[in-house]
Design a protein around this motif. Structure first.
Motif, mmCIF file in Angstrom:
data_model
loop_
_atom_site.group_PDB
_atom_site.id
_atom_site.type_symbol
_atom_site.label_atom_id
_atom_site.label_comp_id
_atom_site.label_asym_id
_atom_site.label_seq_id
_atom_site.Cartn_x
_atom_site.Cartn_y
_atom_site.Cartn_z
ATOM 1 N N TYR A 57 -20.045 56.839 -64.026
ATOM 2 C CA TYR A 57 -19.725 57.911 -63.088
ATOM 3 C C TYR A 57 -19.302 57.335 -61.740
ATOM 4 C CZ TYR A 57 -20.291 61.823 -59.896
ATOM 5 O OH TYR A 57 -20.080 62.764 -58.924
ATOM 6 N N VAL A 58 -20.101 56.400 -61.235
ATOM 7 C CA VAL A 58 -19.790 55.796 -59.939
ATOM 8 C C VAL A 58 -18.509 54.979 -60.018
ATOM 9 C CG1 VAL A 58 -20.596 54.101 -58.241
ATOM 10 C CG2 VAL A 58 -22.147 55.843 -59.092
ATOM 11 N N MET A 59 -18.296 54.289 -61.117
ATOM 12 C CA MET A 59 -17.071 53.496 -61.249
ATOM 13 C C MET A 59 -15.838 54.393 -61.293
ATOM 14 S SD MET A 59 -16.034 50.570 -63.926
ATOM 15 C CE MET A 59 -16.700 49.213 -63.014
ATOM 16 N N GLY A 60 -15.959 55.565 -61.854
ATOM 17 C CA GLY A 60 -14.830 56.482 -61.956
ATOM 18 C C GLY A 60 -14.561 57.300 -60.709
ATOM 19 N N ARG A 61 -15.442 57.277 -59.751
ATOM 20 C CA ARG A 61 -15.244 58.036 -58.516
ATOM 21 C C ARG A 61 -14.105 57.448 -57.696
ATOM 22 N NH1 ARG A 61 -16.864 62.630 -57.439
ATOM 23 N NH2 ARG A 61 -17.204 62.116 -55.289
ATOM 24 N N PRO A 62 -13.267 58.288 -57.104
ATOM 25 C CA PRO A 62 -12.160 57.776 -56.285
ATOM 26 C C PRO A 62 -12.644 56.985 -55.062
ATOM 27 C CG PRO A 62 -11.891 60.125 -56.695
ATOM 28 C CD PRO A 62 -13.220 59.729 -57.248
ATOM 29 N N LYS A 63 -13.784 57.374 -54.503
ATOM 30 C CA LYS A 63 -14.287 56.672 -53.323
ATOM 31 C C LYS A 63 -14.723 55.248 -53.649
ATOM 32 C CE LYS A 63 -16.015 60.567 -50.653
ATOM 33 N NZ LYS A 63 -17.201 61.160 -50.032
ATOM 34 N N SER A 64 -15.060 54.978 -54.897
ATOM 35 C CA SER A 64 -15.532 53.647 -55.267
ATOM 36 C C SER A 64 -14.441 52.593 -55.197
ATOM 37 C CB SER A 64 -16.125 53.665 -56.672
ATOM 38 O OG SER A 64 -17.266 54.490 -56.697
ATOM 39 N N SER A 65 -13.172 53.032 -55.256
ATOM 40 C CA SER A 65 -12.085 52.063 -55.213
ATOM 41 C C SER A 65 -11.622 51.763 -53.786
ATOM 42 C CB SER A 65 -10.906 52.555 -56.044
ATOM 43 O OG SER A 65 -10.417 53.761 -55.500
ATOM 44 N N ARG A 66 -12.236 52.408 -52.801
ATOM 45 C CA ARG A 66 -11.886 52.131 -51.411
ATOM 46 C C ARG A 66 -12.307 50.716 -51.038
ATOM 47 N NH1 ARG A 66 -13.975 57.465 -48.286
ATOM 48 N NH2 ARG A 66 -12.485 58.933 -49.161
ATOM 49 N N TYR A 67 -11.819 50.301 -49.890
ATOM 50 C CA TYR A 67 -12.115 48.942 -49.428
ATOM 51 C C TYR A 67 -13.576 48.832 -49.008
ATOM 52 C CZ TYR A 67 -12.256 44.716 -46.714
ATOM 53 O OH TYR A 67 -12.598 43.485 -46.238
ATOM 54 N N CYS A 68 -14.201 47.809 -49.502
ATOM 55 C CA CYS A 68 -15.548 47.423 -49.100
ATOM 56 C C CYS A 68 -15.520 45.904 -48.944
ATOM 57 C CB CYS A 68 -16.572 47.845 -50.150
ATOM 58 S SG CYS A 68 -18.252 47.369 -49.754
ATOM 59 N N ARG A 69 -16.141 45.417 -47.888
ATOM 60 C CA ARG A 69 -16.085 43.988 -47.600
ATOM 61 C C ARG A 69 -16.696 43.153 -48.729
ATOM 62 N NH1 ARG A 69 -19.511 41.674 -42.835
ATOM 63 N NH2 ARG A 69 -20.877 41.512 -44.593
ATOM 64 N N GLN A 70 -17.716 43.667 -49.369
ATOM 65 C CA GLN A 70 -18.368 42.967 -50.472
ATOM 66 C C GLN A 70 -17.811 43.479 -51.803
ATOM 67 O OE1 GLN A 70 -20.259 40.443 -50.067
ATOM 68 N NE2 GLN A 70 -20.443 40.652 -47.853
ATOM 69 N N PRO A 71 -17.749 42.635 -52.821
ATOM 70 C CA PRO A 71 -17.197 43.066 -54.130
ATOM 71 C C PRO A 71 -18.234 43.834 -54.966
ATOM 72 C CG PRO A 71 -17.740 40.739 -54.193
ATOM 73 C CD PRO A 71 -17.996 41.192 -52.786
ATOM 74 N N LEU A 72 -18.663 44.979 -54.452
ATOM 75 C CA LEU A 72 -19.657 45.781 -55.169
ATOM 76 C C LEU A 72 -19.096 46.365 -56.465
ATOM 77 C CD1 LEU A 72 -21.430 47.705 -52.263
ATOM 78 C CD2 LEU A 72 -22.205 45.664 -53.465
ATOM 79 N N LEU A 73 -17.811 46.682 -56.477
ATOM 80 C CA LEU A 73 -17.205 47.244 -57.687
ATOM 81 C C LEU A 73 -17.159 46.202 -58.804
ATOM 82 C CD1 LEU A 73 -16.015 49.878 -58.719
ATOM 83 C CD2 LEU A 73 -13.773 49.040 -58.065
ATOM 84 N N ASN A 74 -16.842 44.964 -58.470
ATOM 85 C CA ASN A 74 -16.870 43.893 -59.475
ATOM 86 C C ASN A 74 -18.281 43.670 -59.988
ATOM 87 O OD1 ASN A 74 -14.170 43.567 -58.977
ATOM 88 N ND2 ASN A 74 -14.431 41.806 -57.641
ATOM 89 N N ASN A 75 -19.248 43.760 -59.100
ATOM 90 C CA ASN A 75 -20.639 43.600 -59.499
ATOM 91 C C ASN A 75 -21.079 44.741 -60.422
ATOM 92 O OD1 ASN A 75 -23.132 42.179 -59.350
ATOM 93 N ND2 ASN A 75 -23.886 43.825 -58.045
ATOM 94 N N LEU A 76 -20.586 45.934 -60.145
ATOM 95 C CA LEU A 76 -20.894 47.070 -61.022
ATOM 96 C C LEU A 76 -20.283 46.864 -62.404
ATOM 97 C CD1 LEU A 76 -22.169 49.860 -61.374
ATOM 98 C CD2 LEU A 76 -20.040 50.835 -60.518
ATOM 99 N N SER A 77 -19.098 46.283 -62.461
ATOM 100 C CA SER A 77 -18.474 45.981 -63.759
ATOM 101 C C SER A 77 -19.323 44.993 -64.552
ATOM 102 C CB SER A 77 -17.077 45.392 -63.556
ATOM 103 O OG SER A 77 -16.258 46.295 -62.889
ATOM 104 N N ALA A 78 -19.845 43.986 -63.866
ATOM 105 C CA ALA A 78 -20.727 43.026 -64.537
ATOM 106 C C ALA A 78 -22.010 43.695 -64.996
ATOM 107 C CB ALA A 78 -21.050 41.868 -63.592
ATOM 108 N N SER A 79 -22.525 44.616 -64.206
ATOM 109 C CA SER A 79 -23.735 45.340 -64.596
ATOM 110 C C SER A 79 -23.498 46.208 -65.833
ATOM 111 C CB SER A 79 -24.218 46.208 -63.435
ATOM 112 O OG SER A 79 -25.362 46.925 -63.785
ATOM 113 N N ILE A 80 -22.338 46.824 -65.913
ATOM 114 C CA ILE A 80 -22.005 47.630 -67.090
ATOM 115 C C ILE A 80 -21.903 46.742 -68.325
ATOM 116 C CG2 ILE A 80 -20.177 49.016 -68.155
ATOM 117 C CD1 ILE A 80 -19.723 50.289 -65.414
ATOM 118 N N ALA A 81 -21.270 45.586 -68.187
ATOM 119 C CA ALA A 81 -21.163 44.657 -69.319
ATOM 120 C C ALA A 81 -22.549 44.203 -69.779
ATOM 121 C CB ALA A 81 -20.310 43.456 -68.934
ATOM 122 N N LEU A 82 -23.425 43.884 -68.834
ATOM 123 C CA LEU A 82 -24.783 43.475 -69.199
ATOM 124 C C LEU A 82 -25.573 44.637 -69.806
ATOM 125 C CD1 LEU A 82 -25.799 41.111 -66.265
ATOM 126 C CD2 LEU A 82 -25.193 40.496 -68.604
#
Length: 164
Positions: free
Chosen positions: A42-67
């Motif tokens: 749900y959070v990964m699919g939200r439009p706000k999640s793709s906005r700029y963030c200084r830290q790569p939280l979205l990449n970390n969420l992808s790794a969490s989903i894989a795990l």
């Protein structure tokens, strides 16, 4: 360590149920896996999640989903196979090390991404929840490991029942 804890809970919970009734537990396991994966997707699919963030939280969420997917596979294997082969146990502990490293990355990224609470709030708060889950599960395994060590090793004059 959160994913490692999920497998640990599934394995030890399934051992209370007789072998011929574990199919019902598999349904509960699938529901619990969905409860873990749905908020992440749900959070990964939200439009706000793709906005700029200084830290790569979205990449970390992808790794969490894989795990999370890997943890669901381990939990299914561990609850169906009795006894669990040594090779699966070894791969489970390697997965635990991987899960620990990912939890450490989650913690560091979340603690250094306070500014992301304004730009990507859902992603930041999910990362905060995953950080708390990782810290709690790491604490649990630290206490469990410490108790195991005190039981196994004669440290500081502590001896077993059969030693003089």
């Amino acid at each position: 360590m959160f994913h490692y804890m999920l497998i640990f809970m599934a394995y030890h919970s399934s051992r209370w149920i007789p072998r011929n009734q574990r199919f019902k537990f598999q349904i509960v396991n699938a529901v619990f896996t969905a409860l873990v994966l749905v908020p992440q997707f749900y959070v990964m699919g939200r439009p706000k999640s793709s906005r700029y963030c200084r830290q790569p939280l979205l990449n970390n969420l992808s790794a969490s989903i894989a795990l999370s997917f890997m943890a669901s596979g381990f939990s299914v294997i561990f609850t169906l196979i009795d006894p669990v082969p040594q090779s699966f146990r070894a791969s489970y502990h390697v997965f635990g090390l991987l899960s620990f490293c990912q939890g450490l990355c989650t913690t560091i990224l979340t603690l250094t991404a306070a500014a992301c609470a304004k730009t990507t709030p859902e992603l930041y708060y999910l990362s905060l929840i995953l950080t708390l889950a990782c810290i709690c599960s790491a604490g649990f395994f630290s206490v469990r490991g410490g108790l195991w060590l005190t039981k196994r090793l004669p440290v500081f004059g502590l001896r077993g029942n059969n030693e003089p």
